[in-house]
Motif scaffolding. Structure first.
Motif, PDB file in Angstrom:
ATOM      1  N   VAL A  60       0.837  -1.201   0.000  1.00 43.28           N
ATOM      2  CA  VAL A  60       0.000   0.000   0.000  1.00 43.28           C
ATOM      3  C   VAL A  60       0.872   1.251   0.000  1.00 43.28           C
ATOM      4  N   GLU A  61       1.953   1.237   0.760  1.00 43.20           N
ATOM      5  CA  GLU A  61       2.848   2.398   0.784  1.00 43.20           C
ATOM      6  C   GLU A  61       3.506   2.601  -0.574  1.00 43.20           C
ATOM      7  N   THR A  62       3.832   1.523  -1.265  1.00 45.98           N
ATOM      8  CA  THR A  62       4.411   1.637  -2.605  1.00 45.98           C
ATOM      9  C   THR A  62       3.433   2.289  -3.574  1.00 45.98           C
ATOM     10  N   VAL A  63       2.172   1.882  -3.510  1.00 44.71           N
ATOM     11  CA  VAL A  63       1.147   2.506  -4.348  1.00 44.71           C
ATOM     12  C   VAL A  63       0.997   3.981  -3.993  1.00 44.71           C
ATOM     13  N   ALA A  64       1.088   4.304  -2.699  1.00 47.46           N
ATOM     14  CA  ALA A  64       0.967   5.702  -2.267  1.00 47.46           C
ATOM     15  C   ALA A  64       2.113   6.551  -2.807  1.00 47.46           C
ATOM     16  N   GLN A  65       3.310   5.971  -2.935  1.00 46.85           N
ATOM     17  CA  GLN A  65       4.436   6.718  -3.479  1.00 46.85           C
ATOM     18  C   GLN A  65       4.170   7.130  -4.928  1.00 46.85           C
ATOM     19  N   PHE A  66       3.531   6.258  -5.687  1.00 46.89           N
ATOM     20  CA  PHE A  66       3.158   6.620  -7.059  1.00 46.89           C
ATOM     21  C   PHE A  66       2.188   7.793  -7.051  1.00 46.89           C
ATOM     22  N   GLY A  67       1.259   7.796  -6.106  1.00 46.64           N
ATOM     23  CA  GLY A  67       0.314   8.908  -6.015  1.00 46.64           C
ATOM     24  C   GLY A  67       1.008  10.227  -5.749  1.00 46.64           C
ATOM     25  N   VAL A  68       2.007  10.224  -4.867  1.00 49.24           N
ATOM     26  CA  VAL A  68       2.756  11.451  -4.569  1.00 49.24           C
ATOM     27  C   VAL A  68       3.519  11.921  -5.811  1.00 49.24           C
ATOM     28  N   ILE A  69       4.122  10.974  -6.534  1.00 49.11           N
ATOM     29  CA  ILE A  69       4.867  11.331  -7.752  1.00 49.11           C
ATOM     30  C   ILE A  69       3.949  12.000  -8.772  1.00 49.11           C
ATOM     31  N   PHE A  70       2.770  11.411  -8.994  1.00 48.29           N
ATOM     32  CA  PHE A  70       1.840  11.975  -9.962  1.00 48.29           C
ATOM     33  C   PHE A  70       1.305  13.332  -9.510  1.00 48.29           C
ATOM     34  N   LEU A  71       1.115  13.501  -8.194  1.00 51.17           N
ATOM     35  CA  LEU A  71       0.646  14.789  -7.688  1.00 51.17           C
ATOM     36  C   LEU A  71       1.667  15.880  -7.943  1.00 51.17           C
ATOM     37  N   LEU A  72       2.927  15.603  -7.659  1.00 50.98           N
ATOM     38  CA  LEU A  72       3.975  16.599  -7.883  1.00 50.98           C
ATOM     39  C   LEU A  72       4.166  16.858  -9.379  1.00 50.98           C
ATOM     40  N   PHE A  73       3.999  15.818 -10.198  1.00 45.14           N
ATOM     41  CA  PHE A  73       4.091  16.018 -11.644  1.00 45.14           C
ATOM     42  C   PHE A  73       2.961  16.910 -12.147  1.00 45.14           C
ATOM     43  N   ALA A  74       1.759  16.689 -11.602  1.00 44.93           N
ATOM     44  CA  ALA A  74       0.622  17.535 -11.991  1.00 44.93           C
ATOM     45  C   ALA A  74       0.856  18.978 -11.580  1.00 44.93           C
ATOM     46  N   LEU A  75       1.502  19.183 -10.436  1.00 44.75           N
ATOM     47  CA  LEU A  75       1.799  20.548 -10.013  1.00 44.75           C
ATOM     48  C   LEU A  75       2.789  21.200 -10.966  1.00 44.75           C
ATOM     49  N   GLY A  76       3.766  20.410 -11.450  1.00 41.19           N
ATOM     50  CA  GLY A  76       4.738  20.973 -12.378  1.00 41.19           C
ATOM     51  C   GLY A  76       4.112  21.514 -13.641  1.00 41.19           C
ATOM     52  N   LEU A  77       2.940  20.999 -14.000  1.00 41.91           N
ATOM     53  CA  LEU A  77       2.226  21.509 -15.177  1.00 41.91           C
ATOM     54  C   LEU A  77       1.486  22.806 -14.880  1.00 41.91           C
ATOM     55  N   GLU A  78       1.338  23.148 -13.596  1.00 40.32           N
ATOM     56  CA  GLU A  78       0.518  24.298 -13.218  1.00 40.32           C
ATOM     57  C   GLU A  78       1.304  25.606 -13.200  1.00 40.32           C
ATOM     58  N   PHE A  79       2.596  25.553 -12.906  1.00 39.35           N
ATOM     59  CA  PHE A  79       3.349  26.798 -12.786  1.00 39.35           C
ATOM     60  C   PHE A  79       4.568  26.768 -13.694  1.00 39.35           C
ATOM     61  N   SER A  80       5.054  27.929 -14.029  1.00 37.84           N
ATOM     62  CA  SER A  80       6.203  28.046 -14.918  1.00 37.84           C
ATOM     63  C   SER A  80       7.395  28.597 -14.144  1.00 37.84           C
ATOM     64  N   THR A  81       8.583  28.312 -14.646  1.00 40.92           N
ATOM     65  CA  THR A  81       9.785  28.822 -13.996  1.00 40.92           C
ATOM     66  C   THR A  81       9.887  30.343 -14.104  1.00 40.92           C
ATOM     67  N   ALA A  82       9.252  30.913 -15.141  1.00 40.30           N
ATOM     68  CA  ALA A  82       9.280  32.374 -15.287  1.00 40.30           C
ATOM     69  C   ALA A  82       8.579  33.052 -14.111  1.00 40.30           C
ATOM     70  N   LYS A  83       7.421  32.499 -13.708  1.00 37.59           N
ATOM     71  CA  LYS A  83       6.727  33.063 -12.549  1.00 37.59           C
ATOM     72  C   LYS A  83       7.494  32.805 -11.260  1.00 37.59           C
ATOM     73  N   LEU A  84       8.199  31.676 -11.224  1.00 35.56           N
ATOM     74  CA  LEU A  84       8.940  31.334 -10.020  1.00 35.56           C
ATOM     75  C   LEU A  84      10.158  32.244  -9.840  1.00 35.56           C
ATOM     76  N   ARG A  85      10.734  32.706 -10.940  1.00 38.74           N
ATOM     77  CA  ARG A  85      11.893  33.608 -10.844  1.00 38.74           C
ATOM     78  C   ARG A  85      11.517  34.938 -10.205  1.00 38.74           C
ATOM     79  N   ILE A  86      10.282  35.350 -10.377  1.00 41.86           N
ATOM     80  CA  ILE A  86       9.855  36.644  -9.834  1.00 41.86           C
ATOM     81  C   ILE A  86       9.931  36.642  -8.310  1.00 41.86           C
ATOM     82  N   VAL A  87       9.624  35.509  -7.708  1.00 39.26           N
ATOM     83  CA  VAL A  87       9.565  35.439  -6.238  1.00 39.26           C
ATOM     84  C   VAL A  87      10.765  34.689  -5.670  1.00 39.26           C
ATOM     85  N   ARG A  88      11.802  34.475  -6.477  1.00 41.59           N
ATOM     86  CA  ARG A  88      12.918  33.647  -6.003  1.00 41.59           C
ATOM     87  C   ARG A  88      13.642  34.299  -4.826  1.00 41.59           C
TER      88      ARG A  88
END
Length: 249
Positions: free
Chosen positions: A67-95
């Motif tokens: 079950v923990e192994t399956v949960a690790q896949f869920g965390v990976i996909f969640l962080l990957f989905a977040l990577g699609l939401e923001f751009s590095t250009a916006k992140l540089r503004i608040v770096r």
């Protein structure tokens, strides 16, 4: 699943894992519905449901490793989905705010916990040890909350994401510092370990940045061209790239 005691591969149905996954999904659904009706973030309901059915609660789950192994896949996909939401250009503004605020948070927690431990009669190094862990935020939990509130692209959302990324990057460096606090290694060895981890991290980020600017866009355009009738191949390639990067990390 195959039976290792048999001479020939025999497929077996792991009913315990299936029942555990059913319990996890049903419990998470009930917890999410309850907290959504109360106007609270649903991820809090997920965490509460997990703590109830987990080893610290009713201990219903029997196949913890699977079950923990399956949960690790869920965390990976969640962080990957977040990577699609923001751009590095916006992140540089608040770096600047993210780096300064994140570093200040870590240092303050370490100092406060060290002082508190000294005042309570303990060792300052033990307090700093606790402060290292308290200064780390759960990236998956915070990002899930921001995505629920549609706050990822806001100013405070970008600052929060920047601080979380900084914390994730400093985890390895802080872990290299822990043997020094525990007295199991010398200061020179600890500093050498931190420098080695920092060099590896910078090399990884440099190579990944180069790939993202050259090979990755070409690869994704190729997948889009090959997926003219269905998006299945494009989605599979995206998941494969996500898991590959996570595996390298």
């Amino acid at each position: 699943m195959s039976n290792p005691k048999s001479k020939f591969p025999v497929l077996q149905l792991d009913l315990r894992l299936i029942s555990d996954l059913v319990v996890v999904i049903v419990s998470a659904t009930c917890g999410g519905i309850a907290f959504a009706c109360a106007g609270q973030p649903v991820i809090t309901g997920y965490l509460l449901a997990g703590s109830i059915i987990g080893p610290g609660g009713l201990n219903i789950i029997s196949e913890m490793v699977q079950v923990e192994t399956v949960a690790q896949f869920g965390v990976i996909f969640l962080l990957f989905a977040l990577g699609l939401e923001f751009s590095t250009a916006k992140l540089r503004i608040v770096r600047a705010v993210a780096v300064l605020g994140g570093s200040l948070q870590i240092i303050l927690f370490m100092c406060l916990c060290g002082i508190t431990a000294s005042l309570c009669g303990g060792k300052a190094s033990e307090g700093v040890f606790v402060g290292v862990f308290l200064s780390m935020s759960s990236t998956a939990v915070v990002l899930k909350f921001l995505m629920e509130r549609n706050s990822v692209n806001t100013l405070y959302g970008q600052v929060t994401v920047g601080i979380l990324i900084l914390q994730d990057c400093t985890v390895g460096l802080l872990f290299a510092l822990l043997p020094i606090l525990g007295g199991t290694s010398g200061v020179f060895q600890g500093m050498a370990s931190m420098a080695k981890l920092l060099v590896v991290l910078l090399m990884f980020l440099t190579i990944l940045s180069m790939l993202c600017r050259t090979c990755v866009p070409w690869f994704l355009r190729l997948m889009i061209g090959l997926s003219s009738q269905t998006n299945e191949l494009y989605q599979l390639a995206s998941v494969a790239f996500c898991l590959l990067v996570a595996g390298v990390l």
